[in-house]
Design an enzyme around this catalytic site. Structure first.
Site, PDB file in Angstrom:
ATOM      1  N   HIS A  56       1.489   0.487  -5.973  1.00 39.86           N
ATOM      2  CA  HIS A  56       2.773  -0.207  -5.943  1.00 39.86           C
ATOM      3  C   HIS A  56       2.600  -1.345  -6.952  1.00 39.86           C
ATOM      4  CE1 HIS A  56       3.539   1.823  -2.067  1.00 39.86           C
ATOM      5  NE2 HIS A  56       2.343   1.419  -1.702  1.00 39.86           N
ATOM      6  N   HIS A 201       8.208   7.684   2.711  1.00 37.79           N
ATOM      7  CA  HIS A 201       7.411   6.480   2.880  1.00 37.79           C
ATOM      8  C   HIS A 201       6.364   6.640   3.974  1.00 37.79           C
ATOM      9  CE1 HIS A 201       6.216   2.497   4.319  1.00 37.79           C
ATOM     10  NE2 HIS A 201       6.319   2.163   3.050  1.00 37.79           N
ATOM     11  N   HIS A 227       2.494   7.814   3.173  1.00 39.10           N
ATOM     12  CA  HIS A 227       1.544   6.942   3.886  1.00 39.10           C
ATOM     13  C   HIS A 227       1.299   7.537   5.272  1.00 39.10           C
ATOM     14  CE1 HIS A 227       3.417   3.502   1.391  1.00 39.10           C
ATOM     15  NE2 HIS A 227       2.151   3.511   1.036  1.00 39.10           N
ATOM     16  N   HIS A 264      -4.098   6.863   2.711  1.00 39.75           N
ATOM     17  CA  HIS A 264      -4.889   6.103   3.690  1.00 39.75           C
ATOM     18  C   HIS A 264      -5.566   7.059   4.681  1.00 39.75           C
ATOM     19  CE1 HIS A 264      -3.331   2.487   1.982  1.00 39.75           C
ATOM     20  NE2 HIS A 264      -2.091   2.741   2.372  1.00 39.75           N
ATOM     21  N   ASP A 315      -3.361   1.068  -4.771  1.00 38.58           N
ATOM     22  CA  ASP A 315      -2.368   0.654  -3.780  1.00 38.58           C
ATOM     23  C   ASP A 315      -1.750  -0.706  -4.087  1.00 38.58           C
ATOM     24  OD1 ASP A 315      -0.745   0.523  -1.580  1.00 38.58           O
ATOM     25  OD2 ASP A 315      -2.348   0.581  -0.084  1.00 38.58           O
TER      26      ASP A 315
END
Ligand SMILES: [Zn+2]
Length: 434
Positions: A56, A201, A227, A264, A315
Site C-alpha cells: 500500500h 479487501h 488479506h 498474511h 505491505d
C-alpha cells in the site's frame, strides 16, 4: 536488448557469464553462456528481480510516525487520516517516490493493493484518476506495476462503511466489477509494464454473497488477492457471523484457486492450511509489517509443506527492503520453532521472486518471463566473506547497485530519493516535517 551477467545467483547456484536477450516488451527470448558482447548492458553480480506482492504505497507516509503507543487498530486510525488526505495529484507524487525507493532496494515489480478509489465523500472521479495516478507514477520511475484493484464494501462484517472508509467503497460487488472492467479498458494503452489484477479487501470488508459474485464473474485468469487472518479479531468476527474461519468463508464462496493469493495468513487452523494447500493458492508474507503491527508469526513452513507457494511483500512500507523481508521470514520461523534452516537461502531467493507468479506473470529470467535483475555490490561490510549462495542471509537494500526492468537499467541518487520522499510526505501531512 542484451544483458550480460558475470555471476548470476539463481536457484542456489552461481552461474557464470550468462547472456540474456529480451524482446521489446522486456520478455526473455534467449539465455546462454557467452562472452560479453560489446552491445550488451554488463552487470557484475546479480540476482533475479524481487516481486513485492503486497504494497500500500501511501502507508509510507506513516513511517516513523506511529510508534508511541497503541494497537493494530489505533494504527489503522492513523492510516485512515493519511487516506483522507490523498488526492490524485499528491498520490501520484508520493507513489512515484515510494516506487523509486522500491526499485533502488531491488523490488523490480510491485503489486499495489489499491483501495482509495473515490473522493473523500465517495464521489467518483471522472476518469479512474487515482488508478491513473499509480500507473503514471510507475511509468515515470520504471517499476513494473500490477494494480490490484480492491473491492471494499463494509466496515466490518454486517457493518456500514465508516466516514473514513467511504472513499474505498463501490456499494456492491457487481458495481465494483463494472468499475474494474472500465478500468481494464482504460489501462489498455498503458504498455506491458502496467497490468490490472484484482483484490477483495478481506472477509471483514466483503460479504459472502459478494465474494461468490466475484468468484463467478471476475475473469478466471486475473490474479486475485485478499488479506486473510492477519489478526485474531478477524477470525473471531468470522466465526461469530458465519460460524466458520475466514479461509472456510473464502473456500465456500468458490475463491480458493491457483489464481488466489492470501496475504498474511498469520492465524490459521490446520484445516485452513490444508484447504489452502489443496487449492494451489499463494500466500504473501509481509514479515516487516507483521512484526511492526504486532500481528504474530504465520505458519510459513507448514503452508509450504501443504503445497502453498510463498511470496513476500512490503505491505505498509515501514521497511522497503526485500532482503530484510526474506530474512524476517526465516527469523520468524527460527524464533517460533527454535530450529535453524527452516528455509534454505536458495528457497528464500525463490520466495523473493515468486510474487511474479502470484501477480500473474512468469518467473523472471525464464522463457516468457521478464528480464528483471538486481545488481549487487561485489563487496560491502555486510556481505564481505559471504558465500554468494547464502547472500539472502546477509545482504540488505544498501548492497543493491542497480536494478534492471525489462532489460533497462534503473538507478537513482540516495539523497535525491530521500528529498523526494520527504517532500511528498510533507505534502500529505501539509506540514514541514521535523
Ligand atoms: Zn495490506
Amino acid at each position: 536488448v542484451k544483458v550480460w551477467v558475470d555471476r548470476l545467483i539463481r536457484d542456489g547456484v552461481v552461474a557464470r557469464s550468462r547472456l540474456f536477450e529480451c524482446d521489446s516488451d522486456g520478455r526473455v527470448i534467449s539465455d546462454d553462456i557467452a562472452d560479453p558482447p560489446s552491445d550488451a548492458l554488463k552487470l557484475g553480480i546479480a540476482v533475479p528481480g524481487f516481486a513485492n506482492a503486497h504494497s500500500h504505497a501511501f502507508h509510507r507516509a506513516l513511517r516513523g510516525r506511529t510508534h508511541t503507543s497503541g494497537t493494530f487498530w489505533t494504527w489503522r486510525e492513523a492510516m485512515y487520516r493519511a487516506a483522507r488526505r490523498l488526492t490524485p495529484q499528491n498520490y501520484r507524487r508520493l507513489a512515484a517516490a515510494v516506487f523509486e525507493e522500491m526499485l533502488a532496494a531491488g523490488w523490480t515489480t510491485v503489486g499495489e493493493f489499491h483501495y482509495v478509489h473515490h473522493d473523500v465523500d465517495g464521489a467518483h472521479y471522472g476518469d479512474h484518476d487515482m488508478e491513473r495516478a499509480l500507473a503514471d507514477a510507475a511509468l515515470e520511475v520504471g517499476i513494473r506495476l500490477v494494480i490490484l484493484d480492491t473491492c471494499y464494501l463494509t466496515g466490518g462484517i454486517g457493518q456500514r462503511l465508516s466516514p473514513e472508509q467511504r472513499r474505498f467503497g463501490d456499494g456492491s460487488a457487481s458495481r465494483w466489477l463494472d468499475r474494474w472492467f472500465s478500468l481494464k479498458a482504460a489501462l489498455e494503452d498503458a504498455g506491458s509494464a502496467i497490468t490490472l489484477g484484482a483484490a477483495v479487501h478481506s472477509v471483514r470488508a466483503v460479504p459472502a454473497d459478494d465474494l461468490r459474485t466475484i468468484a463467478d464473474e471476475l475473469p478466471a485468469e486475473v490474479p486475485l488477492h485478499v488479506h486473510l487472518s492477519e489478526q485474531p479479531a478477524e477470525n473471531e468476527q468470522s466465526i461469530l457471523a458465519y460460524g466458520k474461519s475466514p479461509t472456510r468463508v473464502l473456500s465456500d464462496a468458490g475463491l480458493l484457486a491457483p489464481r488466489l493469493s492470501v496475504v498474511h495468513a498469520t492465524h490459521l487452523t490446520p484445516d485452513d492450511i490444508a484447504l489452502l494447500g489443496d487449492s494451489g493458492a499463494y500466500a504473501v508474507f509481509c514479515p516487516s509489517t507483521e512484526a511492526d503491527l504486532g500481528d504474530g508469526i504465520g505458519p510459513a513452513r507448514e503452508l509450504t509443506d501443504a503445497g502453498v507457494s510463498l511470496s513476500i511483500g512490503s505491505d505498509q512500507n515501514a521497511v522497503i527492503d526485500p532482503w530484510l523481508e526474506l530474512r524476517g521470514l526465516e527469523s520468524g520461523e527460527r524464533l517460533r520453532t527454535r530450529q535453524r534452516g527452516r528455509f534454505t537461502p536458495a528457497e528464500l531467493m525463490t520466495i523473493g521472486a515468486s510474487g511474479y507468479q502470484a501477480l500473474g506473470m512468469s518467473r523472471p529470467l525464464t522463457p516468457g518471463g521478464y528480464l528483471d535483475l538486481v545488481e549487487m555490490s561485489p563487496l560491502s561490510e555486510r556481505t564481505a566473506g559471504t558465500r554468494w549462495e547464502e547472500v539472502a542471509m546477509t545482504a540488505t537494500a544498501a548492497d543493491v547497485m542497480r536494478t534492471v526492468v525489462g532489460g533497462q537499467a534503473r538507478s537513482s541518487e540516495p539523497s535525491a530519493r530521500a528529498h523526494r520522499l520527504r517532500a511528498s510526505i510533507a505534502e500529505i501531512w501539509e506540514s514541514d516535517l521535523v
